[in-house]
Motif scaffolding. Structure first.
Motif, PDB file in Angstrom:
ATOM      1  N   VAL A 259       0.863  -1.183   0.000  1.00 12.42           N
ATOM      2  CA  VAL A 259       0.000   0.000   0.000  1.00 12.42           C
ATOM      3  C   VAL A 259       0.897   1.230   0.000  1.00 12.42           C
ATOM      4  CG1 VAL A 259      -1.779   1.276   1.247  1.00 12.42           C
ATOM      5  CG2 VAL A 259      -1.820  -1.224   1.239  1.00 12.42           C
ATOM      6  N   ASP A 260       0.764   2.037  -1.057  1.00 10.72           N
ATOM      7  CA  ASP A 260       1.594   3.219  -1.214  1.00 10.72           C
ATOM      8  C   ASP A 260       0.838   4.436  -0.696  1.00 10.72           C
ATOM      9  OD1 ASP A 260       2.285   5.535  -3.660  1.00 10.72           O
ATOM     10  OD2 ASP A 260       3.859   4.801  -2.329  1.00 10.72           O
ATOM     11  N   GLY A 261       1.528   5.252   0.089  1.00 12.58           N
ATOM     12  CA  GLY A 261       0.886   6.422   0.679  1.00 12.58           C
ATOM     13  C   GLY A 261       0.565   7.514  -0.301  1.00 12.58           C
ATOM     14  N   GLY A 262       1.093   7.456  -1.502  1.00  8.98           N
ATOM     15  CA  GLY A 262       0.764   8.445  -2.519  1.00  8.98           C
ATOM     16  C   GLY A 262       1.714   9.616  -2.580  1.00  8.98           C
ATOM     17  N   GLU A 263       2.885   9.532  -1.890  1.00  9.13           N
ATOM     18  CA  GLU A 263       3.799  10.668  -1.898  1.00  9.13           C
ATOM     19  C   GLU A 263       4.498  10.839  -3.248  1.00  9.13           C
ATOM     20  OE1 GLU A 263       3.229   8.958   2.088  1.00  9.13           O
ATOM     21  OE2 GLU A 263       3.991   8.130   0.199  1.00  9.13           O
ATOM     22  N   GLY A 264       4.563   9.754  -4.045  1.00 12.44           N
ATOM     23  CA  GLY A 264       5.432   9.787  -5.211  1.00 12.44           C
ATOM     24  C   GLY A 264       4.879  10.447  -6.445  1.00 12.44           C
ATOM     25  N   VAL A 265       3.644  10.107  -6.895  1.00 17.54           N
ATOM     26  CA  VAL A 265       3.178  10.541  -8.215  1.00 17.54           C
ATOM     27  C   VAL A 265       2.241  11.733  -8.125  1.00 17.54           C
ATOM     28  CG1 VAL A 265       1.970   9.807 -10.299  1.00 17.54           C
ATOM     29  CG2 VAL A 265       3.475   8.213  -9.114  1.00 17.54           C
ATOM     30  N   ASP A 266       1.059  11.522  -7.544  1.00 16.29           N
ATOM     31  CA  ASP A 266       0.046  12.579  -7.543  1.00 16.29           C
ATOM     32  C   ASP A 266      -0.661  12.731  -6.209  1.00 16.29           C
ATOM     33  OD1 ASP A 266      -2.384  10.559  -9.404  1.00 16.29           O
ATOM     34  OD2 ASP A 266      -1.219  10.182  -7.587  1.00 16.29           O
ATOM     35  N   GLY A 267      -0.116  12.169  -5.147  1.00 21.20           N
ATOM     36  CA  GLY A 267      -0.707  12.302  -3.828  1.00 21.20           C
ATOM     37  C   GLY A 267      -1.862  11.360  -3.561  1.00 21.20           C
ATOM     38  N   VAL A 268      -2.158  10.431  -4.462  1.00 18.98           N
ATOM     39  CA  VAL A 268      -3.251   9.488  -4.278  1.00 18.98           C
ATOM     40  C   VAL A 268      -2.688   8.201  -3.688  1.00 18.98           C
ATOM     41  CG1 VAL A 268      -5.056   8.141  -5.418  1.00 18.98           C
ATOM     42  CG2 VAL A 268      -4.551  10.466  -6.191  1.00 18.98           C
ATOM     43  N   ALA A 269      -3.232   7.770  -2.550  1.00 19.84           N
ATOM     44  CA  ALA A 269      -2.814   6.503  -1.946  1.00 19.84           C
ATOM     45  C   ALA A 269      -3.353   5.359  -2.794  1.00 19.84           C
ATOM     46  CB  ALA A 269      -3.324   6.397  -0.514  1.00 19.84           C
ATOM     47  N   ARG A 270      -2.514   4.382  -3.068  1.00 12.63           N
ATOM     48  CA  ARG A 270      -2.911   3.277  -3.937  1.00 12.63           C
ATOM     49  C   ARG A 270      -2.421   1.939  -3.389  1.00 12.63           C
ATOM     50  NH1 ARG A 270      -1.480   7.298  -7.754  1.00 12.63           N
ATOM     51  NH2 ARG A 270      -3.206   7.849  -9.166  1.00 12.63           N
ATOM     52  N   ILE A 271      -3.137   0.892  -3.797  1.00 14.91           N
ATOM     53  CA  ILE A 271      -2.691  -0.483  -3.564  1.00 14.91           C
ATOM     54  C   ILE A 271      -1.972  -0.908  -4.828  1.00 14.91           C
ATOM     55  CG2 ILE A 271      -3.406  -2.839  -3.070  1.00 14.91           C
ATOM     56  CD1 ILE A 271      -5.887  -1.683  -1.710  1.00 14.91           C
ATOM     57  N   LEU A 272      -0.673  -1.167  -4.701  1.00 14.54           N
ATOM     58  CA  LEU A 272       0.188  -1.335  -5.870  1.00 14.54           C
ATOM     59  C   LEU A 272       0.768  -2.736  -5.943  1.00 14.54           C
ATOM     60  CD1 LEU A 272       1.985   2.067  -5.846  1.00 14.54           C
ATOM     61  CD2 LEU A 272       1.167   1.007  -7.921  1.00 14.54           C
ATOM     62  N   SER A 273       0.903  -3.219  -7.180  1.00 12.90           N
ATOM     63  CA  SER A 273       1.657  -4.440  -7.464  1.00 12.90           C
ATOM     64  C   SER A 273       2.653  -4.116  -8.569  1.00 12.90           C
ATOM     65  CB  SER A 273       0.730  -5.578  -7.911  1.00 12.90           C
ATOM     66  OG  SER A 273      -0.069  -6.034  -6.846  1.00 12.90           O
ATOM     67  N   TYR A 274       3.856  -4.638  -8.424  1.00 14.96           N
ATOM     68  CA  TYR A 274       4.886  -4.389  -9.436  1.00 14.96           C
ATOM     69  C   TYR A 274       5.599  -5.697  -9.722  1.00 14.96           C
ATOM     70  CZ  TYR A 274       8.199  -4.757  -5.581  1.00 14.96           C
ATOM     71  OH  TYR A 274       8.933  -5.227  -4.519  1.00 14.96           O
ATOM     72  N   ARG A 275       6.262  -5.756 -10.870  1.00 17.75           N
ATOM     73  CA  ARG A 275       7.065  -6.920 -11.236  1.00 17.75           C
ATOM     74  C   ARG A 275       8.015  -6.532 -12.369  1.00 17.75           C
ATOM     75  NH1 ARG A 275       4.638 -11.448 -11.577  1.00 17.75           N
ATOM     76  NH2 ARG A 275       5.882 -12.437 -13.175  1.00 17.75           N
ATOM     77  N   MET A 283      10.352  -2.689 -15.706  1.00 17.93           N
ATOM     78  CA  MET A 283       9.415  -3.129 -14.686  1.00 17.93           C
ATOM     79  C   MET A 283       8.056  -2.501 -14.952  1.00 17.93           C
ATOM     80  SD  MET A 283      10.217  -0.818 -11.286  1.00 17.93           S
ATOM     81  CE  MET A 283       8.687  -1.377 -10.570  1.00 17.93           C
ATOM     82  N   VAL A 284       6.999  -3.192 -14.518  1.00 13.51           N
ATOM     83  CA  VAL A 284       5.646  -2.682 -14.648  1.00 13.51           C
ATOM     84  C   VAL A 284       5.057  -2.496 -13.255  1.00 13.51           C
ATOM     85  CG1 VAL A 284       5.270  -3.756 -16.893  1.00 13.51           C
ATOM     86  CG2 VAL A 284       4.656  -5.006 -14.818  1.00 13.51           C
ATOM     87  N   ALA A 285       4.142  -1.559 -13.136  1.00 21.01           N
ATOM     88  CA  ALA A 285       3.442  -1.312 -11.870  1.00 21.01           C
ATOM     89  C   ALA A 285       1.975  -1.064 -12.178  1.00 21.01           C
ATOM     90  CB  ALA A 285       4.039  -0.125 -11.132  1.00 21.01           C
ATOM     91  N   VAL A 286       1.094  -1.696 -11.377  1.00 21.18           N
ATOM     92  CA  VAL A 286      -0.349  -1.542 -11.529  1.00 21.18           C
ATOM     93  C   VAL A 286      -0.918  -1.189 -10.159  1.00 21.18           C
ATOM     94  CG1 VAL A 286      -2.519  -2.675 -12.104  1.00 21.18           C
ATOM     95  CG2 VAL A 286      -0.459  -3.190 -13.422  1.00 21.18           C
ATOM     96  N   GLY A 287      -1.754  -0.157 -10.094  1.00 22.41           N
ATOM     97  CA  GLY A 287      -2.298   0.254  -8.810  1.00 22.41           C
ATOM     98  C   GLY A 287      -3.727   0.755  -8.930  1.00 22.41           C
ATOM     99  N   THR A 288      -4.506   0.520  -7.864  1.00 22.76           N
ATOM    100  CA  THR A 288      -5.856   1.068  -7.762  1.00 22.76           C
ATOM    101  C   THR A 288      -5.929   1.940  -6.522  1.00 22.76           C
ATOM    102  OG1 THR A 288      -6.503  -0.981  -6.647  1.00 22.76           O
ATOM    103  CG2 THR A 288      -7.014  -0.813  -8.986  1.00 22.76           C
ATOM    104  N   ALA A 289      -6.777   2.957  -6.572  1.00 23.28           N
ATOM    105  CA  ALA A 289      -6.873   3.905  -5.463  1.00 23.28           C
ATOM    106  C   ALA A 289      -7.323   3.194  -4.188  1.00 23.28           C
ATOM    107  CB  ALA A 289      -7.844   5.021  -5.815  1.00 23.28           C
ATOM    108  N   TYR A 290      -6.617   3.466  -3.090  1.00 24.80           N
ATOM    109  CA  TYR A 290      -6.931   2.844  -1.797  1.00 24.80           C
ATOM    110  C   TYR A 290      -8.352   3.195  -1.366  1.00 24.80           C
ATOM    111  CZ  TYR A 290      -6.445   1.550   3.127  1.00 24.80           C
ATOM    112  OH  TYR A 290      -6.612   0.994   4.362  1.00 24.80           O
ATOM    113  N   ASP A 291      -8.764   4.458  -1.549  1.00 25.34           N
ATOM    114  CA  ASP A 291     -10.113   4.873  -1.143  1.00 25.34           C
ATOM    115  C   ASP A 291     -11.189   4.132  -1.926  1.00 25.34           C
ATOM    116  OD1 ASP A 291      -9.215   8.378  -0.587  1.00 25.34           O
ATOM    117  OD2 ASP A 291      -9.006   6.598   0.686  1.00 25.34           O
TER     118      ASP A 291
END
Length: 640
Positions: A259-275, A283-291
């Motif tokens: 779970v990313d706090g959202g500090e990196g891209v646009d301030g939106v907290a997201r549940i992220l998976s990468y590989r 590398m690829v990263a896929v995330g959906t908004a935590y809210d």
């Protein structure tokens, strides 16, 4: 007071005598009820809080799993795109080695030899950085200062280099160049083949995956530069990814989720998976908004709190115990249904085919995508084994592979492999498949999970590219490249077994007059009829080829005597002297033929073809419509 009683302790009999009879009964009962109710209420609230926490963790885990599956699918899509670019680049490089600077990629595009629409431009660049040939008009452009050129200049291995996005000098658009090194026969640097893709193509997967209104999809290089990113549908590329949490984690673990706090891209907290992308520094990263993921959990949390408060009040009344039990049973049933619905939604709405396979090969279940790919219903598949979906000659191989995957030393997940299935209608389905083994606590295999992607269209494209590169588009005959390949094979066989072989060079007499008087359409029809007559004149092991224009070549695989070659040549001349039907009219032409015999006239393909060509011109100089062995006009020629 007995010796065992402590100082100040009231004897049991004195306590009993000090209270009235109803108090002696009520106090313990009340205390018991209070303790029981308190314990039940405390237990109820603790259970509720644990449930809320558990559902939040389950929602995060479910989103993590779903995003992980999407990351796998996105990584496989990127991998296939890179492999397609690698195949096109390798094919162009091989043709460039054969044809040199005469290679015409623009003509290839017009002839649909190169059909991949995702590649905006394909170019061959020499060792100085100058463009030798390109699928688009380029003008005077030099790539010597480009990163992809310099990387391949320093490269020691033959690998596809995926550059950071650059502004194209030819297209004027942002591109992601992908290059392969051209190595000279002496091992030196000979230039590059570069294939460029619009960065937006890498993030088109966003439209296929349901990531919500604030989802994130990103492809970045291990150099920290973003190749393509979409956040909430907004595309970008070329940014710096080194400060992002998933990029930093990737340095220690090639895949994962958090779970990313959202500090990196646009301030939106997201549940992220990468590989990491297999075989490439990407590398690829896929995330959906935590809210978005937590919204259903928060709604249920309010319901749980209200229910617990009501149940706590109801517990003060003895009759409410049964109601509480029933409510808790209903809550458990709702949770099970929610969990099952979540699983079914993830399983059946996946973009790829998924099947569960028993150790003996029986299909335990399959999602809708897998059923549609094969044309069977779920019930029909459950009555079959995976071996029955394979061709008869591949079933034993499939059994051996399945046994290997179930062995104790096999990895949990297999590398992707390309294989075929037979659809219900009998047609072939090409898939890219990966198998995972699910084992019980003792390590015994319970079932396998097969994840499949339909690649039939790509396989058809590869077959078309291979055929078009080696055949004449008008007549369907082998072209000059395939002619020389077949001739080389025949000569190798002739040398090994001490046999003779022959080459016929044929040029049509009077074709230009037909073409000029009746038009190119009639000329093309005439060439097609000529091709069919030539094929009828030779054996199955011989090769008829069109060199271009009205020139044809024939490879005779085995020749016992010189007269055999002469017999075939005269047969060809006779066949082509018969009238042709064009636009309802009879049209007559003739042919001049020259021949070369291995090993009498030469021992290599170039010498034999050149000898046959000169002999054909000798036949023309002697009056056409005849056959000649010798390249000199004074040589022996037979007129039909």
């Amino acid at each position: 007071m007995t010796p065992d009683q402590s100082v100040g302790e009231v004897p049991e009999g004195a306590r009993s005598a000090a209270l009235p009879w109803h108090a002696r009964i009520d106090v313990p009962l009340t205390l018991l009820i209070v303790l029981v109710c308190g314990a039940l209420i405390a237990g109820l609230w603790l259970t509720t809080l644990q449930r809320i926490l558990s559902e939040r963790e389950q929602a995060v885990a479910a989103a993590m799993k779903s995003n992980s599956n999407l990351a796998i699918a996105f990584e496989q899509q990127v991998f296939r795109t890179l492999k397609s670019a690698e195949q096109v680049a390798a094919f162009v490089r091989e043709q460039y080695r054969r044809e040199g600077s005469s290679i015409d990629l623009g003509q290839w595009v017009m002839q649909h030899v190169i059909r991949e629409s995702m590649f905006n431009i394909v170019s061959v660049v020499d060792a100085s950085g100058a463009i030798v040939s390109s699928s688009l008009p380029t003008g005077h452009v030099n790539y010597a200062d480009r990163a992809f050129f310099q990387a391949q200049q320093r490269a020691e291995s033959d690998e596809l280099y995926v550059s950071a996005p650059v502004l194209g000098r030819v297209t004027g658009r942002w591109q992601i160049p992908m290059s392969m090194r051209i190595t000279r026969p002496d091992g030196g640097f000979g230039g590059v083949v570069v294939v460029s893709v619009d960065p937006v193509n890498f993030t088109d997967f966003y439209r296929q995956a349901d990531l919500g209104g604030q989802g994130l999809l990103e492809l970045a290089g291990t150099d920290g530069i973003v190749r393509g990113r979409k956040t909430g549908g907004q595309a970008s590329f070329g940014g710096d990814a080194q400060g992002l949490a998933w990029f930093q984690r990737q340095a220690f673990d090639s895949e994962g989720g958090f779970v990313d706090g959202g500090e990196g891209v646009d301030g939106v907290a997201r549940i992220l998976s990468y590989r990491a992308v297999a075989g490439y520094p990407l590398m690829v990263a896929v995330g959906t908004a935590y809210d978005d993921e937590m919204a259903p959990v928060l709604q249920r949390r309010a319901v749980y709190l209200v229910m617990t408060a009501c149940a706590s009040v109801a517990l003060l009344v003895f009759a409410a115990v049964l109601i509480l039990v029933l409510r808790r049973q209903r809550a458990v049933a709702d949770a099970l249904r929610t969990s099952e619905a979540l699983f079914r939604a993830t399983f059946h709405q996946a973009a790829m085919g998924i099947a569960h396979i028993a150790p003996d090969g029986r299909i335990l279940g399959a999602n809708d995508k897998f059923c549609r790919m094969l044309g069977y219903s779920g019930d029909e598949l459950r009555n079959r084994t995976v071996f029955e979906l394979s061709d008869m000659d591949r079933r034993e191989e499939a059994r051996q592979f399945l046994a290997h995957r179930l062995s104790a030393h096999a990895a949990v997940f297999s590398p992707e492999m390309e294989k075929t299935y037979r659809r219900k209608d009998g047609t072939v389905l090409w898939v890219c498949e990966a198998l995972g083994v699910v084992r019980d606590i003792q390590g015994r295999p319970e079932f396998l999970v097969a994840v499949t992607q339909d690649i039939t269209a790509r396989k058809d494209l590869e077959a078309r590219l291979s055929h078009d590169a080696l055949h004449d588009a008008l007549t369907g005959l082998p072209n000059r490249v395939m002619f020389h390949d077949r001739l080389s094979q025949v000569l190798e066989s002739a040398r090994r077994y001490g046999r003779r072989a022959a080459v016929l060079y044929i040029d049509l007499d009077g074709f230009k007059a037909v073409n000029d008087s009746r038009g190119h359409a009639a000329g093309d029809a005439l060439l097609q009829q000529v091709a069919r007559r030539l094929e009828d004149c030779v054996r199955a092991e011989d090769t008829v080829s069109r060199f271009g224009g009205d020139e044809f070549g024939i490879v005779l695989a085995t020749v016992n005597r010189e007269q055999d070659c002469e017999t075939v040549a005269l047969k060809v001349i006779q066949a082509l002297s018969m009238p042709f039907q064009l636009q309802g009219d009879a049209v007559s032409i003739s042919a001049s033929a020259g021949a070369a015999l291995y090993p009498l006239h030469g021992t290599d393909a170039e010498t034999l073809v050149a000898h046959a060509d000169r002999a054909m011109y000798a036949a023309k100089h002697l009056g056409k419509n005849r056959f000649s062995w010798e390249p000199s006009p004074r040589g022996n020629a037979q007129r039909f």
